[in-house]
Write an enzyme that holds these catalytic residues in place. Sequence first.
Site: not given
Length: 905
Positions: A110, A459, A877, A857, A99, A638, A583, A770, A108, A30, A789, A343
Amino acid sequence: MSENKDPQVAKFVYDFTEGNKDLKDLLGGKGANLAEMTNLGLPVPPGFTVTTEACKVYLDSGEEPVALRDEVTQHLDALEKKMGKKLGQADNPLLVSVRSGAKFSMPGMMDTVLNIGLSDKSVQGLAKQAGDERFAWDSYRRLIQMFGKTVLDVDGELFEDALEKAKVAKKVTVDTDLDAADLKKLVTRFKKIVKTEAGRDFPQDPREQMDLAIKAVFESWNTDRAKLYRRQERIPGDLGTAVNVCSMVFGNLGADSGTGVAFTRDPASGHQGVYGDYLQNAQGEDVVAGIRNTVPLAELEQIDKKSYDQLMQIMETLENHYKDLCDIEFTIERGQLWMLQTRVGKRTAGAAFRIATQLVDQGLIDEAEALQRVTGAQLAQLMFPRFDDEAKVELLGRGIAASPGAAVGKAVFDSYTAIKWSRSGEKVILIRRETNPDDLDGMIACEGILTSRGGKTSHAAVVARGMGKTCVCGAEELEVDTKRRRMTIGDTVVEEGDTVSIDGSTGKVYLGEVPVVPSPVVEYFEGRMHAGADDADELVGAVHRIMAYADRVRRLRVRANADNAEDALRARRFGAQGIGLCRTEHMFLGDRRELVEKLILADTDAEREESLKLLLPLQKQDFVELFEAMDGLPVTVRLLDPPLHEFLPDITELSVRVALAESRKDKNENDLRLLQAVHRLHEQNPMLGLRGVRLGLVIPGLFTMQVRAIAEAAAERKNAKGDPRAEIMIPLVGTVQELEIVREEADQVIAEVEEQTGVKLKLAIGTMIELPRAALTAGQIAEAAQFFSFGTNDLTQTVWGFSRDDVEASFFTAYLEKGIFGVSPFETIDKDGVGSLVKSAVAAGRATRPDLKLGVCGEHGGDPESVHFFHEAGLDYVSCSPFRIPVARLEAGRAASTSQGSDHR
């Protein structure tokens, strides 16, 4: 906190003439924009800004910086000289507003206090100055009300009730019908409320009012609602807020005065035109609070053409200067236009895409900047279903289309109920006369928001747009009775718990559940709608243009997590460049489960080999279909990952079944063997037990059967003139020795298939990273792997020591509320912990094998923020579910874009 050594932040107060729009970190959004408008020569009331650095010192120490009071005094003296008035003096008082203004817009959340400087003495001076006694006493009652609630923590309902009683006593319905005498009595009543509730008198010293208000704004940074909003919007909690002290201009001086909010384009649709709300004889809080219904901004032309024309010119200036949709607050004081704020405006997802491409066409921004103006989260919103236009519906009413979407849920009339029902799994629509910042919890919990008051700048509308939540405002036909928990329109009564549907794109409100249909954006991605055909869908055209640019510039490729040909084909339509995770465990369910049970129950090598022999052709056919669907693109398969007990009946259910059979002396040998196997395979923590590569090493022939099925399917596809690009992924590897053993067996099987079929196969073999040990020894593992992966779901579990299935339900809510997490580490990658392991594994793996292919993945592959991290980490990727592929494509383009565009949060 460290000392302020940076010369640019060596002082704590800046005049509006000293700053600019690039100082948002220091002056807040502001304050920076007030300074920028001042620099542009626009009519901004003079004032000054207390910096975010002062707020940080106060929040860290509990005390204001030593130099702050003197700096405020110097700037106040300068302001008084400029205005020719003194703060709160009896005969010609200067009044100011205090303000809040953080770096990022928090509408709204603060605090703000208007009319500071009014007292029992100066209210007389203001009346004389303005020539309007009613105006002066109205301003004074507003100050006491806002100051009491904001600074002295008095329950705001007490003031509202007193105001309501005053209107009832006068037999009027709006506060503007109260005269000066009524307002004098109301001021007396308000002061008594302050004395009773706060234990002190309302301060008559104007400087004390201002100092206390500045502190209150600082403290409002850490209110529960502000912290909740920051978590929702992922705004850092250590930024602090600036405080803007601005000389007051008054919109409540009569019919030739007023206040309003304007947008340079429609924030709901993105279309150009005159959008906003105006309210005569009112102050700014009246507009955003929705307590009186506004008129459309276009009507200002008839009310005050001079101010209207000037406002239109200023709006054009601001949009061209900021090169974006601007959200503007203004006040007209007796025909004089004043700019109180601007703004970059919040907008809906559809508006974001439309506006970005419009600005490119106008030559204000380039394609790279347009890509920065939209987000994957917005694209995901556009892919949600919409109401079916052909459905039979019962229309209840219509309001203002404030934030689009199709929301269905049970009617609730307060935030507490919305939260409670939502946590029980119910979908709810929060219905209020108007919302206020205290409703934020309920707004987050609900599917959509419906109000009977307020407009596109209320609001409810502003916050809903920021959250991407469906919202219909200002449905005046609906009478909302929050005490009796009901809504009525004509003879129809909607009780709490009744189902309603709201359309944030049309403003229509329906009784009951309205069916939904796919969004046009999904239809476009699936090839059922062509962008720009006869201008049928401007939105689809905008999405098409931005996606095309993102695809041109992105470095990361995007693959899909898909386990069958149907999902693979859909992923391909959505733009997938291969499958990053197939999978195979999903292929063993349904009718094949019995074959897996036989494998698990096998007592001899012959029985086990027989089971594997039966599974082989089924697996092969799965892969034949998959390779055909993704012909010419990589498919990473996999090998079996979960514990074998997942393919067996539940231990409790099976035990009961066996016990009942024994009681009837009707033994089932197969059930007995199954129960023995279940007990044998039972583990206290199966996700850290016999699964992944460990299964392949313990159960002879399991992995080699799968490798053979992959190889034979690839050979068959190649013989059919196809282009299969299979990759074999070994899960849960923790040491290179595991991978070496499995790879040696796999290479042998592949060689056998090549010899049998006469087809030369190029099957890459790699592993999932993993486990923390795999990441830490990635350099060694890369000696035996052609690709990595990252399985970030399991990596997150093992790094944090979390069991995802348990912790998200048990304590994650508390962790999020306490700020330990800004967001769940399963939703967005933990850059400091899990992320650092990913980066070190990338570096170590590529040091060993420079051509190592790297992907991810886990669920993070489709998370917008995580995609940016994977780009920076150097992966090749990401892989995600088919529905998230467009989001990942867009974010991969944004990550690669060299434009430094502004942060349009």
